[in-house]
Design an enzyme around this catalytic site. Structure first.
Site, PDB file in Angstrom:
ATOM      1  N   HIS A   1     -27.051 -59.426 -18.581  1.00 41.19           N
ATOM      2  CA  HIS A   1     -28.085 -58.754 -18.877  1.00 41.19           C
ATOM      3  C   HIS A   1     -27.848 -58.547 -19.848  1.00 41.19           C
ATOM      4  CE1 HIS A   1     -32.090 -58.761 -19.001  1.00 41.19           C
ATOM      5  NE2 HIS A   1     -33.047 -59.649 -18.459  1.00 41.19           N
ATOM      6  N   GLY A   2     -28.149 -58.358 -21.232  1.00 40.79           N
ATOM      7  CA  GLY A   2     -28.340 -57.575 -21.785  1.00 40.79           C
ATOM      8  C   GLY A   2     -29.305 -56.819 -22.310  1.00 40.79           C
ATOM      9  N   ASP A   3     -30.672 -56.553 -21.750  1.00 42.30           N
ATOM     10  CA  ASP A   3     -31.909 -55.330 -21.563  1.00 42.30           C
ATOM     11  C   ASP A   3     -32.561 -55.236 -20.536  1.00 42.30           C
ATOM     12  OD1 ASP A   3     -34.208 -55.206 -23.358  1.00 42.30           O
ATOM     13  OD2 ASP A   3     -35.342 -56.741 -23.545  1.00 42.30           O
ATOM     14  N   LEU A   4     -31.455 -55.317 -19.894  1.00 41.48           N
ATOM     15  CA  LEU A   4     -32.335 -54.215 -18.197  1.00 41.48           C
ATOM     16  C   LEU A   4     -32.863 -52.569 -18.668  1.00 41.48           C
ATOM     17  CD1 LEU A   4     -28.948 -54.832 -16.795  1.00 41.48           C
ATOM     18  CD2 LEU A   4     -31.300 -56.470 -16.175  1.00 41.48           C
TER      19      LEU A   4
ATOM     20  N   ASN B   1     -38.379 -55.570 -17.357  1.00 42.34           N
ATOM     21  CA  ASN B   1     -38.147 -56.610 -17.337  1.00 42.34           C
ATOM     22  C   ASN B   1     -37.459 -56.992 -15.442  1.00 42.34           C
ATOM     23  OD1 ASN B   1     -38.013 -57.764 -19.509  1.00 42.34           O
ATOM     24  ND2 ASN B   1     -36.131 -57.255 -20.147  1.00 42.34           N
TER      25      ASN B   1
END
Length: 185
Positions: free
Chosen positions: A112-115, A119
């Protein structure tokens, strides 16, 4: 132009970083791709009950619209501020988060690139739900192996090896390897 004027900019590969950002932004705006990412993450975590992802509803999704299950939870920052959980609960939530990240990096190679706290939801049963899977990272096998080697060196507190691994595998966009001893910083 910046890379032509600065060795450090070539080393950091500003052009490649901008290209990657543009690609990721385009991917993040594709709601069907995000639905696929959510499904894949949920599949990867199917045996880890402490971590969940909203389930997309494919029949209601399009390139521009993502419909997913409602998750009854509180953003982690709000949970920590308003519920003031005990140190034991804070530690458990931290372990869940660290284990999830390690699984994504080391086992799944699908991260997951938007932790960020916005989120991450904490559910009533003290599980973590990860939202917004529009940006994910999946490395090529050789890149993944290199990334794991760098992280392993960092975990061993071996910054010299980690730095050497990063420098030795960094190629600017023109394909010329930068000699770390003379050109970096």
């Amino acid at each position: 132009l910046l890379e032509a004027l600065s060795t450090t900019a070539r080393f950091c590969s500003v052009v490649d970083a901008c290209d990657e950002f543009a690609h990721n932004l385009s991917d993040q705006m594709n709601m069907l791709r995000e639905a696929e990412n959510l499904d894949r993450l949920a599949t990867n975590f199917r045996t880890i009950p402490q971590v969940s992802f909203p389930r997309p509803r494919p029949a209601l999704c399009s390139d521009d619209v993502l419909v997913e299950d409602y998750i009854d939870g509180i953003r982690i920052r709000e949970f920590l501020q308003t519920h003031q959980p005990s140190p034991a609960i804070r530690t458990e939530l931290a372990k869940i988060g660290v284990n999830a990240i390690c699984k994504m990096i080391f086992h799944d190679n699908f991260l997951h690139g938007d932790l960020h706290p916005g989120n991450l939801l904490v559910t009533k049963d003290l599980k973590i739900c990860l939202l917004d899977a529009g940006i994910v990272v999946e490395l090529k096998p050789s890149q993944h192996e290199h990334f794991v080697d760098v992280l392993a060196a960092l975990m061993r507190h071996d910054g010299e090896t980690a730095g050497r691994l990063m420098i030795d595998h960094q190629y600017p966009s023109d394909g010329q390897q930068i000699a770390a001893e003379t050109d970096f910083c």
